[in-house]
Scaffold this motif. Structure first.
Motif, PDB file in Angstrom:
ATOM      1  N   TRP A 202       0.813  -1.218   0.000  1.00 46.52           N
ATOM      2  CA  TRP A 202       0.000   0.000   0.000  1.00 46.52           C
ATOM      3  C   TRP A 202       0.849   1.271   0.000  1.00 46.52           C
ATOM      4  O   TRP A 202       0.455   2.292  -0.536  1.00 46.52           O
ATOM      5  CB  TRP A 202      -0.906   0.047   1.237  1.00 46.52           C
ATOM      6  N   THR A 203       2.032   1.179   0.609  1.00 42.44           N
ATOM      7  CA  THR A 203       2.870   2.361   0.794  1.00 42.44           C
ATOM      8  C   THR A 203       3.723   2.718  -0.418  1.00 42.44           C
ATOM      9  O   THR A 203       4.380   3.748  -0.425  1.00 42.44           O
ATOM     10  CB  THR A 203       3.794   2.143   2.004  1.00 42.44           C
ATOM     11  N   VAL A 204       3.715   1.880  -1.455  1.00 45.07           N
ATOM     12  CA  VAL A 204       4.536   2.117  -2.644  1.00 45.07           C
ATOM     13  C   VAL A 204       3.757   2.957  -3.658  1.00 45.07           C
ATOM     14  O   VAL A 204       2.603   2.671  -3.970  1.00 45.07           O
ATOM     15  CB  VAL A 204       4.982   0.773  -3.275  1.00 45.07           C
ATOM     16  N   SER A 205       4.416   3.991  -4.184  1.00 49.85           N
ATOM     17  CA  SER A 205       3.782   4.887  -5.164  1.00 49.85           C
ATOM     18  C   SER A 205       4.188   4.503  -6.589  1.00 49.85           C
ATOM     19  O   SER A 205       5.121   3.721  -6.789  1.00 49.85           O
ATOM     20  CB  SER A 205       4.204   6.333  -4.899  1.00 49.85           C
ATOM     21  N   SER A 206       3.506   5.087  -7.565  1.00 50.37           N
ATOM     22  CA  SER A 206       3.868   4.823  -8.954  1.00 50.37           C
ATOM     23  C   SER A 206       5.275   5.332  -9.254  1.00 50.37           C
ATOM     24  O   SER A 206       6.016   4.732 -10.034  1.00 50.37           O
ATOM     25  CB  SER A 206       2.847   5.435  -9.914  1.00 50.37           C
ATOM     26  N   LYS A 207       5.666   6.426  -8.613  1.00 44.10           N
ATOM     27  CA  LYS A 207       7.019   6.960  -8.791  1.00 44.10           C
ATOM     28  C   LYS A 207       8.054   5.942  -8.307  1.00 44.10           C
ATOM     29  O   LYS A 207       9.054   5.693  -8.978  1.00 44.10           O
ATOM     30  CB  LYS A 207       7.180   8.277  -8.037  1.00 44.10           C
ATOM     31  N   GLU A 208       7.807   5.339  -7.159  1.00 44.92           N
ATOM     32  CA  GLU A 208       8.729   4.336  -6.615  1.00 44.92           C
ATOM     33  C   GLU A 208       8.780   3.091  -7.504  1.00 44.92           C
ATOM     34  O   GLU A 208       9.840   2.507  -7.701  1.00 44.92           O
ATOM     35  CB  GLU A 208       8.330   3.957  -5.198  1.00 44.92           C
ATOM     36  N   LEU A 209       7.630   2.698  -8.041  1.00 42.34           N
ATOM     37  CA  LEU A 209       7.598   1.547  -8.952  1.00 42.34           C
ATOM     38  C   LEU A 209       8.415   1.833 -10.203  1.00 42.34           C
ATOM     39  O   LEU A 209       9.204   1.007 -10.656  1.00 42.34           O
ATOM     40  CB  LEU A 209       6.157   1.207  -9.332  1.00 42.34           C
ATOM     41  N   LYS A 210       8.223   3.027 -10.741  1.00 43.08           N
ATOM     42  CA  LYS A 210       8.953   3.418 -11.946  1.00 43.08           C
ATOM     43  C   LYS A 210      10.461   3.439 -11.672  1.00 43.08           C
ATOM     44  O   LYS A 210      11.259   2.957 -12.477  1.00 43.08           O
ATOM     45  CB  LYS A 210       8.461   4.788 -12.419  1.00 43.08           C
ATOM     46  N   GLU A 211      10.857   3.971 -10.524  1.00 49.30           N
ATOM     47  CA  GLU A 211      12.272   4.002 -10.149  1.00 49.30           C
ATOM     48  C   GLU A 211      12.831   2.588  -9.999  1.00 49.30           C
ATOM     49  O   GLU A 211      13.923   2.292 -10.471  1.00 49.30           O
ATOM     50  CB  GLU A 211      12.465   4.780  -8.848  1.00 49.30           C
ATOM     51  N   TYR A 212      12.072   1.709  -9.356  1.00 48.79           N
ATOM     52  CA  TYR A 212      12.535   0.339  -9.152  1.00 48.79           C
ATOM     53  C   TYR A 212      12.731  -0.369 -10.495  1.00 48.79           C
ATOM     54  O   TYR A 212      13.773  -0.969 -10.756  1.00 48.79           O
ATOM     55  CB  TYR A 212      11.552  -0.448  -8.283  1.00 48.79           C
ATOM     56  N   PHE A 213      11.724  -0.320 -11.353  1.00 45.03           N
ATOM     57  CA  PHE A 213      11.789  -1.049 -12.621  1.00 45.03           C
ATOM     58  C   PHE A 213      12.722  -0.401 -13.631  1.00 45.03           C
ATOM     59  O   PHE A 213      13.134  -1.056 -14.588  1.00 45.03           O
ATOM     60  CB  PHE A 213      10.387  -1.256 -13.195  1.00 45.03           C
ATOM     61  N   SER A 214      13.127   0.837 -13.417  1.00 46.70           N
ATOM     62  CA  SER A 214      14.053   1.492 -14.340  1.00 46.70           C
ATOM     63  C   SER A 214      15.454   0.879 -14.281  1.00 46.70           C
ATOM     64  O   SER A 214      16.249   1.076 -15.199  1.00 46.70           O
ATOM     65  CB  SER A 214      14.111   2.994 -14.077  1.00 46.70           C
ATOM     66  N   GLN A 215      15.745   0.097 -13.253  1.00 48.86           N
ATOM     67  CA  GLN A 215      17.044  -0.593 -13.208  1.00 48.86           C
ATOM     68  C   GLN A 215      17.147  -1.665 -14.294  1.00 48.86           C
ATOM     69  O   GLN A 215      18.236  -2.107 -14.644  1.00 48.86           O
ATOM     70  CB  GLN A 215      17.289  -1.209 -11.827  1.00 48.86           C
ATOM     71  N   PHE A 216      16.013  -2.072 -14.865  1.00 48.31           N
ATOM     72  CA  PHE A 216      15.994  -3.101 -15.899  1.00 48.31           C
ATOM     73  C   PHE A 216      15.917  -2.521 -17.303  1.00 48.31           C
ATOM     74  O   PHE A 216      16.072  -3.237 -18.281  1.00 48.31           O
ATOM     75  CB  PHE A 216      14.810  -4.049 -15.670  1.00 48.31           C
ATOM     76  N   GLY A 217      15.616  -1.235 -17.403  1.00 51.65           N
ATOM     77  CA  GLY A 217      15.495  -0.575 -18.695  1.00 51.65           C
ATOM     78  C   GLY A 217      14.629   0.666 -18.573  1.00 51.65           C
ATOM     79  O   GLY A 217      14.200   1.043 -17.485  1.00 51.65           O
TER      80      GLY A 217
ATOM     81  N   GLY B 200      -9.375   5.864  -1.860  1.00 48.54           N
ATOM     82  CA  GLY B 200      -8.239   6.736  -2.132  1.00 48.54           C
ATOM     83  C   GLY B 200      -6.917   5.995  -2.186  1.00 48.54           C
ATOM     84  O   GLY B 200      -5.881   6.585  -2.464  1.00 48.54           O
ATOM     85  N   PHE B 201      -6.929   4.691  -1.932  1.00 46.64           N
ATOM     86  CA  PHE B 201      -5.719   3.873  -1.996  1.00 46.64           C
ATOM     87  C   PHE B 201      -5.614   3.217  -3.363  1.00 46.64           C
ATOM     88  O   PHE B 201      -6.620   2.984  -4.030  1.00 46.64           O
ATOM     89  CB  PHE B 201      -5.741   2.763  -0.933  1.00 46.64           C
ATOM     90  N   HIS B 202      -4.369   2.883  -3.755  1.00 40.68           N
ATOM     91  CA  HIS B 202      -4.233   2.149  -5.012  1.00 40.68           C
ATOM     92  C   HIS B 202      -4.693   0.718  -4.801  1.00 40.68           C
ATOM     93  O   HIS B 202      -4.843   0.247  -3.686  1.00 40.68           O
ATOM     94  CB  HIS B 202      -2.815   2.256  -5.589  1.00 40.68           C
ATOM     95  N   ARG B 203      -4.917   0.035  -5.906  1.00 38.49           N
ATOM     96  CA  ARG B 203      -5.518  -1.301  -5.868  1.00 38.49           C
ATOM     97  C   ARG B 203      -4.506  -2.446  -5.723  1.00 38.49           C
ATOM     98  O   ARG B 203      -4.863  -3.597  -5.876  1.00 38.49           O
ATOM     99  CB  ARG B 203      -6.372  -1.510  -7.114  1.00 38.49           C
TER     100      ARG B 203
ATOM    101  N   SER C 115       7.912  -6.834   0.665  1.00 33.26           N
ATOM    102  CA  SER C 115       6.878  -7.664   0.038  1.00 33.26           C
ATOM    103  C   SER C 115       7.336  -8.142  -1.332  1.00 33.26           C
ATOM    104  O   SER C 115       7.866  -7.364  -2.126  1.00 33.26           O
ATOM    105  CB  SER C 115       5.579  -6.871  -0.133  1.00 33.26           C
ATOM    106  N   LYS C 116       7.101  -9.415  -1.588  1.00 29.64           N
ATOM    107  CA  LYS C 116       7.454  -9.991  -2.884  1.00 29.64           C
ATOM    108  C   LYS C 116       6.367  -9.654  -3.904  1.00 29.64           C
ATOM    109  O   LYS C 116       5.185  -9.943  -3.682  1.00 29.64           O
ATOM    110  CB  LYS C 116       7.609 -11.510  -2.769  1.00 29.64           C
ATOM    111  N   LEU C 117       6.774  -9.030  -4.997  1.00 32.65           N
ATOM    112  CA  LEU C 117       5.837  -8.670  -6.056  1.00 32.65           C
ATOM    113  C   LEU C 117       5.568  -9.885  -6.933  1.00 32.65           C
ATOM    114  O   LEU C 117       6.427 -10.741  -7.120  1.00 32.65           O
ATOM    115  CB  LEU C 117       6.422  -7.549  -6.925  1.00 32.65           C
ATOM    116  N   SER C 118       4.378  -9.940  -7.471  1.00 33.90           N
ATOM    117  CA  SER C 118       4.011 -10.995  -8.400  1.00 33.90           C
ATOM    118  C   SER C 118       3.959 -10.384  -9.800  1.00 33.90           C
ATOM    119  O   SER C 118       3.228  -9.425 -10.035  1.00 33.90           O
ATOM    120  CB  SER C 118       2.633 -11.544  -8.007  1.00 33.90           C
ATOM    121  N   LEU C 119       4.754 -10.930 -10.736  1.00 31.93           N
ATOM    122  CA  LEU C 119       4.831 -10.393 -12.087  1.00 31.93           C
ATOM    123  C   LEU C 119       4.292 -11.378 -13.108  1.00 31.93           C
ATOM    124  O   LEU C 119       4.459 -12.590 -12.961  1.00 31.93           O
ATOM    125  CB  LEU C 119       6.281 -10.080 -12.462  1.00 31.93           C
TER     126      LEU C 119
END
Length: 106
Positions: A27-42, A56-59, A86-90
């Motif tokens: 719940w505490t992770v934002s889209s900005k943080e997700l983008k920063e994390y995944f930018s290490q791969f490209g 008001g929370f993301h899903r 938390s382990k993400l599911s991709l």
């Protein structure tokens, strides 16, 4: 009603343009943080993190779009992705060609 249905259908079609579906996002992770994390791969072109209008929370899931298929493979080759403990599911999204019909008999 028809307009809302058309908007939902357009949303489903646009999601096919994304490369990876990510679930189990804390719940505490934002889209900005997700983008920063995944930018290490490209290069992350887009991160779509839907919100619940009532709470008001993301899903807790999102779609990620990369620049190249190689970048998608970089993400998928890593065994596990962990954010804030938390382990993400991709899941890789399957892209359909516009010329393909839904029914093989078409």
């Amino acid at each position: 009603m028809a307009a809302a249905s058309a908007v939902r259908a357009a949303g489903r079609r646009s999601r096919r343009l994304f490369d990876i579906f990510v679930a189990e996002i804390p719940w505490t992770v934002s889209s900005k943080e997700l983008k920063e994390y995944f930018s290490q791969f490209g290069m992350v072109q887009r991160c779509q993190l839907p919100f619940n209008r009532d709470t008001g929370f993301h899903r807790r899931y999102c779609w990620i779009k990369f620049s190249t298929p190689e970048e998608v493979q970089n993400v998928l080759q890593k065994d596990s992705h962990i954010l804030e403990g938390s382990k993400l599911s991709l899941k890789q999204q399957i892209r359909r060609r516009r010329s393909q019909g839904r029914n093989p008999s078409e």
